[in-house]
Design a protein around this motif. Structure first.
Motif, mmCIF file in Angstrom:
data_model
loop_
_atom_site.group_PDB
_atom_site.id
_atom_site.type_symbol
_atom_site.label_atom_id
_atom_site.label_comp_id
_atom_site.label_asym_id
_atom_site.label_seq_id
_atom_site.Cartn_x
_atom_site.Cartn_y
_atom_site.Cartn_z
ATOM 1 N N TRP A 18 0.837 -1.207 0.000
ATOM 2 C CA TRP A 18 0.000 0.000 0.000
ATOM 3 C C TRP A 18 0.869 1.253 0.000
ATOM 4 O O TRP A 18 0.597 2.220 -0.698
ATOM 5 N N GLN A 19 1.937 1.230 0.796
ATOM 6 C CA GLN A 19 2.870 2.352 0.827
ATOM 7 C C GLN A 19 3.561 2.525 -0.522
ATOM 8 O O GLN A 19 3.735 3.651 -1.002
ATOM 9 N N ALA A 20 3.947 1.428 -1.143
ATOM 10 C CA ALA A 20 4.596 1.488 -2.455
ATOM 11 C C ALA A 20 3.636 2.052 -3.499
ATOM 12 O O ALA A 20 4.038 2.841 -4.360
ATOM 13 N N PHE A 21 2.369 1.660 -3.421
ATOM 14 C CA PHE A 21 1.340 2.147 -4.343
ATOM 15 C C PHE A 21 1.217 3.665 -4.253
ATOM 16 O O PHE A 21 1.264 4.367 -5.264
ATOM 17 N N SER A 22 1.129 4.200 -3.044
ATOM 18 C CA SER A 22 1.002 5.653 -2.899
ATOM 19 C C SER A 22 2.309 6.357 -3.260
ATOM 20 O O SER A 22 2.296 7.472 -3.795
ATOM 21 N N PHE A 23 3.446 5.719 -3.007
ATOM 22 C CA PHE A 23 4.738 6.289 -3.395
ATOM 23 C C PHE A 23 4.822 6.449 -4.910
ATOM 24 O O PHE A 23 5.287 7.479 -5.412
ATOM 25 N N VAL A 24 4.349 5.455 -5.654
ATOM 26 C CA VAL A 24 4.347 5.528 -7.117
ATOM 27 C C VAL A 24 3.490 6.711 -7.577
ATOM 28 O O VAL A 24 3.884 7.466 -8.477
ATOM 29 N N GLY A 25 2.336 6.902 -6.971
ATOM 30 C CA GLY A 25 1.480 8.036 -7.319
ATOM 31 C C GLY A 25 2.173 9.363 -7.076
ATOM 32 O O GLY A 25 2.148 10.265 -7.925
ATOM 33 N N ALA A 26 2.825 9.483 -5.929
ATOM 34 C CA ALA A 26 3.543 10.723 -5.617
ATOM 35 C C ALA A 26 4.682 10.953 -6.602
ATOM 36 O O ALA A 26 4.895 12.083 -7.071
ATOM 37 N N MET A 27 5.408 9.902 -6.931
ATOM 38 C CA MET A 27 6.529 10.047 -7.865
ATOM 39 C C MET A 27 6.053 10.465 -9.254
ATOM 40 O O MET A 27 6.724 11.243 -9.935
ATOM 41 N N MET A 28 4.899 9.971 -9.684
ATOM 42 C CA MET A 28 4.374 10.360 -10.996
ATOM 43 C C MET A 28 4.124 11.870 -11.046
ATOM 44 O O MET A 28 4.497 12.543 -12.014
ATOM 45 N N ILE A 29 3.505 12.396 -9.999
ATOM 46 C CA ILE A 29 3.242 13.831 -9.942
ATOM 47 C C ILE A 29 4.555 14.612 -9.883
ATOM 48 O O ILE A 29 4.721 15.629 -10.575
ATOM 49 N N LEU A 30 5.496 14.135 -9.106
ATOM 50 C CA LEU A 30 6.771 14.833 -8.973
ATOM 51 C C LEU A 30 7.600 14.779 -10.255
ATOM 52 O O LEU A 30 8.287 15.751 -10.589
ATOM 53 N N VAL A 31 7.536 13.688 -10.982
ATOM 54 C CA VAL A 31 8.235 13.604 -12.276
ATOM 55 C C VAL A 31 7.660 14.638 -13.237
ATOM 56 O O VAL A 31 8.400 15.352 -13.924
ATOM 57 N N ALA A 32 6.332 14.734 -13.284
ATOM 58 C CA ALA A 32 5.692 15.724 -14.162
ATOM 59 C C ALA A 32 6.076 17.138 -13.744
ATOM 60 O O ALA A 32 6.468 17.961 -14.584
ATOM 61 N N TYR A 33 6.000 17.419 -12.477
ATOM 62 C CA TYR A 33 6.321 18.759 -11.978
ATOM 63 C C TYR A 33 7.789 19.101 -12.226
ATOM 64 O O TYR A 33 8.116 20.173 -12.736
ATOM 65 N N PRO A 63 3.769 21.205 -20.358
ATOM 66 C CA PRO A 63 2.563 20.979 -19.554
ATOM 67 C C PRO A 63 1.301 20.769 -20.394
ATOM 68 O O PRO A 63 0.269 20.388 -19.856
ATOM 69 N N ARG A 64 1.393 20.968 -21.691
ATOM 70 C CA ARG A 64 0.250 20.685 -22.569
ATOM 71 C C ARG A 64 0.336 19.301 -23.185
ATOM 72 O O ARG A 64 -0.558 18.893 -23.915
ATOM 73 N N SER A 65 1.400 18.561 -22.898
ATOM 74 C CA SER A 65 1.581 17.243 -23.503
ATOM 75 C C SER A 65 0.702 16.197 -22.817
ATOM 76 O O SER A 65 0.350 16.320 -21.642
ATOM 77 N N ALA A 66 0.390 15.171 -23.584
ATOM 78 C CA ALA A 66 -0.405 14.069 -23.031
ATOM 79 C C ALA A 66 0.355 13.369 -21.902
ATOM 80 O O ALA A 66 -0.241 13.006 -20.892
ATOM 81 N N ALA A 67 1.666 13.200 -22.057
ATOM 82 C CA ALA A 67 2.463 12.515 -21.031
ATOM 83 C C ALA A 67 2.394 13.263 -19.702
ATOM 84 O O ALA A 67 2.207 12.649 -18.640
ATOM 85 N N TYR A 68 2.543 14.576 -19.737
ATOM 86 C CA TYR A 68 2.479 15.397 -18.519
ATOM 87 C C TYR A 68 1.118 15.247 -17.844
ATOM 88 O O TYR A 68 1.032 15.012 -16.636
ATOM 89 N N ASN A 69 0.063 15.369 -18.634
ATOM 90 C CA ASN A 69 -1.283 15.274 -18.060
ATOM 91 C C ASN A 69 -1.596 13.871 -17.565
ATOM 92 O O ASN A 69 -2.237 13.710 -16.523
ATOM 93 N N LEU A 70 -1.136 12.845 -18.278
ATOM 94 C CA LEU A 70 -1.382 11.475 -17.817
ATOM 95 C C LEU A 70 -0.650 11.189 -16.507
ATOM 96 O O LEU A 70 -1.205 10.525 -15.624
ATOM 97 N N LEU A 71 0.582 11.668 -16.388
ATOM 98 C CA LEU A 71 1.295 11.495 -15.117
ATOM 99 C C LEU A 71 0.517 12.136 -13.974
ATOM 100 O O LEU A 71 0.393 11.554 -12.891
#
Length: 85
Positions: A7-22, A32-40
Motif C-alpha cells: 500500500w505504501q509502495a502504491f502511494s509512493f508511485v502516485g507521488a513520484m508520478m506527480i513529482l516527475v511531471a512537476y 505541460p500541454r503534452s499528453a504525457a504530462y497530463n497522464l502522469l
C-alpha cells in the motif's frame, strides 16, 4: 493491502508520478500541454486520491480529487486546441 508495504509502495508511485511531471516541467523537459504530462498528473493524483480514503483524509481527498479533475480538463482542452494535421 491498506496497512502493508504494498500500500505504501502504491502511494509512493502516485507521488513520484506527480513529482516527475512537476520536475520535468520546471526543468523545461516536459510540456505541460503534452499528453504525457497530463497522464502522469491524472494517474498519480488518482492513486493518491484513492489512497486517501483508507484512512479517510478529507483534505487530501479534496486536493487530489481536484488535481485529477483539473488534469483531465487540461488534457481535453489541449486535445481540442491541437491543430489538425
Amino acid at each position: 493491502m491498506h496497512d502493508s508495504h504494498a500500500w505504501q509502495a502504491f502511494s509512493f508511485v502516485g507521488a513520484m508520478m506527480i513529482l516527475v511531471a512537476y520536475g520535468g516541467q520546471q526543468m523545461k523537459r516536459m510540456d505541460p500541454r503534452s499528453a504525457a504530462y497530463n497522464l502522469l498528473n491524472i494517474i498519480g493524483s488518482g492513486i493518491l486520491c484513492y489512497s486517501a480514503f483508507r484512512p479517510f483524509n478529507l483534505g487530501f481527498v479534496v486536493l487530489e480529487g481536484t488535481w485529477v479533475l483539473i488534469s483531465v480538463y487540461a488534457m481535453m482542452r489541449n486535445r481540442r486546441e491541437r491543430p489538425a494535421d
